[in-house]
Design a protein around this motif. Structure first.
Motif, short mmCIF file in Angstrom:
data_model
loop_
_atom_site.label_atom_id
_atom_site.label_comp_id
_atom_site.label_asym_id
_atom_site.label_seq_id
_atom_site.Cartn_x
_atom_site.Cartn_y
_atom_site.Cartn_z
N TYR A 226 -8.85 -29.68 -60.85
CA TYR A 226 -8.05 -29.18 -60.07
C TYR A 226 -7.38 -30.23 -58.91
O TYR A 226 -8.19 -31.35 -58.81
N PHE A 227 -6.22 -30.19 -58.49
CA PHE A 227 -5.85 -31.21 -57.75
C PHE A 227 -6.61 -31.08 -56.44
O PHE A 227 -7.12 -32.45 -55.77
N LEU A 228 -7.09 -30.07 -56.04
CA LEU A 228 -8.22 -30.05 -54.74
C LEU A 228 -8.50 -28.53 -54.91
O LEU A 228 -8.13 -27.34 -55.28
N ALA A 229 -9.91 -28.41 -54.33
CA ALA A 229 -10.67 -27.19 -54.10
C ALA A 229 -11.10 -27.03 -52.55
O ALA A 229 -11.70 -28.02 -52.15
N ASP A 230 -10.95 -25.97 -51.89
CA ASP A 230 -11.04 -25.98 -50.62
C ASP A 230 -12.63 -25.13 -50.23
O ASP A 230 -12.92 -24.56 -51.28
N SER A 231 -12.89 -25.06 -49.24
CA SER A 231 -14.21 -24.39 -48.98
C SER A 231 -13.97 -22.90 -48.84
O SER A 231 -15.05 -22.11 -48.81
N ASN A 232 -12.63 -22.43 -48.92
CA ASN A 232 -12.49 -20.91 -48.90
C ASN A 232 -12.49 -20.32 -50.27
O ASN A 232 -12.32 -19.24 -50.60
N GLY A 233 -12.70 -21.06 -51.42
CA GLY A 233 -12.66 -20.65 -52.75
C GLY A 233 -11.21 -21.05 -53.50
O GLY A 233 -10.97 -20.59 -54.49
N ASN A 234 -10.34 -21.63 -52.72
CA ASN A 234 -9.03 -21.58 -53.21
C ASN A 234 -8.91 -22.87 -54.12
O ASN A 234 -9.52 -23.93 -53.59
N THR A 235 -8.21 -22.94 -55.33
CA THR A 235 -8.10 -24.38 -55.86
C THR A 235 -6.58 -24.29 -56.04
O THR A 235 -5.60 -23.34 -55.99
N VAL A 236 -6.08 -25.78 -56.15
CA VAL A 236 -4.59 -26.03 -56.38
C VAL A 236 -4.58 -26.95 -58.00
O VAL A 236 -5.31 -27.58 -57.89
N TYR B 121 -28.12 -19.69 -56.18
CA TYR B 121 -26.62 -19.66 -55.75
C TYR B 121 -25.74 -20.38 -56.99
O TYR B 121 -25.98 -21.32 -57.38
N VAL B 122 -24.84 -19.61 -57.19
CA VAL B 122 -23.93 -19.98 -58.28
C VAL B 122 -22.44 -19.85 -57.82
O VAL B 122 -21.89 -19.27 -57.13
N GLU B 123 -21.68 -21.26 -57.95
CA GLU B 123 -20.32 -21.40 -57.50
C GLU B 123 -19.89 -22.65 -58.37
O GLU B 123 -20.47 -23.51 -58.88
N ASP B 124 -18.31 -22.63 -58.31
CA ASP B 124 -17.74 -23.77 -59.00
C ASP B 124 -18.01 -25.02 -58.47
O ASP B 124 -18.21 -25.25 -57.08
N ARG B 125 -18.38 -26.27 -59.01
CA ARG B 125 -18.91 -27.44 -58.62
C ARG B 125 -17.69 -27.66 -57.43
O ARG B 125 -18.41 -28.18 -56.66
N ASP B 126 -16.63 -27.87 -57.71
CA ASP B 126 -15.73 -28.18 -56.68
C ASP B 126 -15.88 -27.67 -55.34
O ASP B 126 -15.68 -28.22 -54.46
N ILE B 127 -15.99 -26.31 -55.32
CA ILE B 127 -15.87 -25.40 -54.42
C ILE B 127 -17.06 -25.78 -53.41
O ILE B 127 -17.21 -25.62 -52.35
N ASN B 128 -18.14 -25.70 -54.32
CA ASN B 128 -19.51 -26.06 -53.59
C ASN B 128 -19.51 -27.56 -52.93
O ASN B 128 -19.90 -27.62 -51.71
N ALA B 129 -18.77 -28.48 -53.49
CA ALA B 129 -18.65 -29.79 -52.95
C ALA B 129 -17.75 -29.69 -51.47
O ALA B 129 -18.06 -30.18 -50.52
N ALA B 130 -16.85 -28.84 -51.53
CA ALA B 130 -15.83 -28.58 -50.42
C ALA B 130 -16.67 -28.01 -49.44
O ALA B 130 -16.41 -28.31 -48.15
N LYS B 131 -17.60 -27.40 -49.58
CA LYS B 131 -18.26 -26.39 -48.60
C LYS B 131 -19.20 -27.44 -47.98
O LYS B 131 -19.44 -27.41 -46.64
N ASN B 132 -19.88 -28.26 -48.70
CA ASN B 132 -20.64 -29.45 -48.07
C ASN B 132 -19.84 -30.23 -47.18
O ASN B 132 -20.58 -30.87 -46.22
N ILE B 133 -18.81 -30.78 -47.73
CA ILE B 133 -17.88 -31.66 -46.89
C ILE B 133 -17.50 -31.08 -45.53
O ILE B 133 -17.60 -31.68 -44.76
N LEU B 134 -17.32 -29.79 -45.61
CA LEU B 134 -16.93 -29.19 -44.26
C LEU B 134 -18.29 -29.23 -43.51
O LEU B 134 -17.95 -29.45 -42.05
#
Length: 438
Positions: free
Chosen positions: A208-218, A367-380
């Motif tokens: 993905y170009f980016l994934a955010d902490s809200n679960g959205n991907t681009v 807890y199960v989540e997409d790898r990139d979304i999980n990382a975005a939540k940790n970043i926030l």
């Protein structure tokens, strides 16, 4: 400071005059660099004096405007000062060897960004003299002895909004599809916006170009991958027309070379436009944006992923994100990327996973989540944990240390941070990542 760019329309002899002016600027820059290499303790003032000596010694140098000559000297000193800064920071690199006239060895001349001689310079810079804009601001005339003359400006920007004393620099740039003129204008680009009450963490990637902490991907558009066949075909056509040992090469070779360069230029512009649009959308939708402080220059050394990383354009996206953050008064925070993909955003436990593992499954809490979304939540979470300390530094007058990188100024000037300090009713909730009005 804002930059306005216009396409330049002129006659063939004027284009040749621009090329000559660019070569003269390159000559001055290389001569100043050689003067610094041959003499110890040379300062910026010494290089400016040497520039005047070059103007007396070479007639073609004297034809260039004096402030344009100073700009070439400043470019040389910029490379020198950057090398000094890298040495003070103890950036690792090759052993520093000062080049000698009889030293033909390669690989020993660079350490920590040791200045190099320019071989293909494509731009020229004037300061506040040597040029004049027409009354309707649709043309510019260069008044030095290079014979550039009057150039028509084609573009959508309107220079009538600014006074002439606000234009601090004028650049002439040569690209594959023609010549351009840039105007560096001193203006206030900050725009007041209504707070959205939202915060987001961004994780950039290749899938993905980016994934955010809200679960959205681009999605990643992969502009280079889509144009790779056409680029390779154009490169083969260019190589077929190259004749070894021929000086100069044929006109057909240069035509093929220009076609190949234009295709690369198109890809780079597509990538830039896409990054700009995504960054603008993120900035307009949130008040606080957190992202990773990635070492992209080191990551592209991976020969398996270098092409994919370069195709995404992480550095370009970050530059536009920070620019829009300063313009619209939004708080942008760069956090350390350490363990953002390995830690669980739900319980904080560490779950080791390889790069090929795209789903985060925590054995501790389930807890199960997409790898990139999980990382975005940790970043926030990392950004929110340091926000209070950053605002305290802003009150004390110190420069916050969270933003480190290209084009970054102190985020203590951010209008969002000023709102948080001056208006206690606006606070940041350290929960799922939202900014609440209390």
């Amino acid at each position: 400071m804002i930059i306005y760019e216009f396409k330049v329309k002129a006659k063939e002899f004027q284009y040749r005059a621009i090329d000559e002016a660019i070569r003269t600027s390159q000559f001055i820059q290389n001569k100043c660099l050689r003067y610094w290499m041959d003499n110890k303790g040379v300062s910026k003032y010494d290089l400016n004096k040497h520039c005047a000596v070059l103007a007396k010694e070479f007639a073609f140098v004297n034809e260039l405007n004096s402030m344009a000559r100073q700009s070439a000297t400043e470019r040389a000193w910029s490379a020198i000062s950057r090398f000094y800064d890298n040495c003070k920071k103890q950036i690792p690199g090759k052993k520093a060897v000062r080049p000698r006239d009889d030293d033909s060895r390669k690989g020993t001349r660079t350490k920590r960004g040791y200045p190099k001689f320019k071989k293909y310079c494509r731009s020229l810079e004037y300061k506040t003299s040597g040029w004049k804009i027409s009354e309707n601001r649709k043309a510019i005339t260069f008044k030095d002895k290079k014979g550039i003359g009057k150039l028509k400006l084609k573009g959508t920007y309107d220079l009538n909004y600014y006074q002439l004393d606000q234009i601090k620099r004028v650049r002439l740039i040569k690209r594959a599809d023609g010549y351009y003129s840039q105007f560096a204008i001193k203006a206030n680009v900050k725009v007041e916006t209504e707070p959205t009450g939202k915060a987001v963490g961004l994780d950039v990637g290749i899938k993905y170009f980016l994934a955010d902490s809200n679960g959205n991907t681009v999605e990643n558009p992969m502009f280079y991958r889509q144009s790779e066949k056409k680029l390779n075909r154009a490169n083969r056509q260019k190589s077929k027309k190259y004749k070894k040992g021929a000086k100069p090469q044929s006109k057909n070779y240069h035509k093929a070379r220009c076609r190949y360069a234009k295709k690369h230029l198109r890809v780079s512009r597509q990538r830039k436009e896409y990054c700009q649009g995504v960054a603008y959308s993120v900035i307009q939708s949130n008040d606080l944006i957190a992202y990773e402080d990635l070492n992209v220059k080191g990551m592209v050394k991976n020969r398996h992923l270098s092409k994919s990383i370069s195709d995404v354009g992480w550095s370009t996206f970050r530059q536009w994100l920070e620019h829009f953050g300063r313009k619209y008064g939004k708080l942008t925070i760069a956090v350390s990327p350490q363990n953002t993909s390995q830690n669980c955003s739900n319980c904080g436990g560490k779950v080791k996973k390889s790069l090929s593992t795209r789903t985060h499954i925590c054995p501790h809490c389930g807890y199960v989540e997409d790898r990139d979304i999980n990382a975005a939540k940790n970043i926030l979470k990392k950004a929110l944990s340091t926000l209070g300390h950053r605002e305290a530094n802003t009150l004390a007058g110190d420069l916050p240390s969270g933003l480190v990188g290209f084009g970054l100024s102190s985020d203590g000037e951010s209008m969002f941070a000023q709102r948080c300090v001056s208006k206690p009713r606006i606070t940041v909730a350290k929960s799922a990542g939202s900014v609440k009005n209390v």
